[in-house]
Design a protein around this motif. Structure first.
Motif: not given
Length: 259
Positions: A76-79, A83-86, A127-129
């Motif tokens: 979910a973090i990666r997704q 999505e935010v950056a896009k 760290q994952q974020l």
């Protein structure tokens, strides 16, 4: 003649992701960024709460969108970060604010479960974020990361070791990433809030808060979420370009007092 000041204090147009932004310090942080003209991703495990904050900000004429985000879920973090950056056309600022409480005596049966939850949400997720946001931050002109820890990382409370250990880990992570990412111009700093009026401290009776604050803080009161948010936002100004690896108590002088 060369201008005396050349560094910008404007956040207008900056693209910001704030975790744990449905309430408390996260909500205040999202609001301060939005009031400064930033585009704000309001993310939280509480999807309805995140949506309510984003709606409140947009109704006030600001730029904000909501995302549901469980920071204990790496996928979910990666997704969500992507999505935010896009949606925003990039990412300039990451605020690792999401948190939980974690009281447990060392010999309690539930200690291991509390320990695992605290490390997952308070430390591993940060760290994952950072890792998820890094490709986008590297494209920013003024990349900033602010990790929220706690004064519990600097001086602990009994039966709070899972939380204190995780927050101490955040301070170490901050310093290490500041050194690692410094050559790329990415600043990484850490805020350690002290006694703040949030949902996490709502269980404390007002008179007990007053007693504690008078005994322990220099300002003799609890702080407000916005007082923390204002310092967090200050670390993200384009002008704050030579401050990195800092661990800053925002605690009303709690750590400064001997007695």
């Amino acid at each position: 003649m060369t201008a005396i000041t050349q560094l910008s204090r404007s956040l207008k147009g900056s693209r910001v992701l704030v975790t744990g932004a449905a309430s408390g310090m996260g909500r205040a942080t999202a609001a301060v960024f939005a009031s400064e003209g930033a585009q704000v991703a309001v993310t939280d495990y509480d999807a309805d709460g995140a949506r309510a904050v984003a709606d409140e900000l947009t109704a006030a004429g600001h730029q904000a969108q909501a995302w549901h985000l469980d920071v204990s879920d790496p996928a979910a973090i990666r997704q969500v970060t992507a999505e935010v950056a896009k949606a925003f056309g990039g990412l300039d600022i990451l605020i690792n604010n999401a948190g939980i409480s974690g009281f447990s005596a060392i010999d309690d049966d539930q200690y291991d479960a509390v320990w695992s939850s605290c490390l997952a949400v308070l430390l591993t997720a940060q760290q994952q974020l950072v890792r998820a946001a890094l490709p986008f931050l590297r494209q920013s002109a003024h990349p900033r990361i602010v990790n929220i820890a706690s004064t519990e990382a600097l001086g602990a409370t009994a039966q709070n070791s899972p939380y204190a250990a995780a927050k101490a880990g955040v301070t170490g992570l901050t310093r290490a990433l500041a050194v690692e990412l410094g050559p790329e111009g990415i600043t990484v700093n850490c805020i350690c809030p002290g006694p703040i009026d949030t949902a996490m401290t709502a269980f404390v009776e007002p008179e007990h808060k007053q007693i504690f604050a008078r005994r322990r803080t220099a300002l003799r009161r609890y702080g407000s979420p916005e007082e923390v948010a204002q310092i967090t936002v200050s670390l993200c100004l384009p002008a704050s370009s030579y401050l990195t690896g800092a661990v800053i108590p925002v605690d009303g002088g709690l750590m400064a007092r001997n007695a």
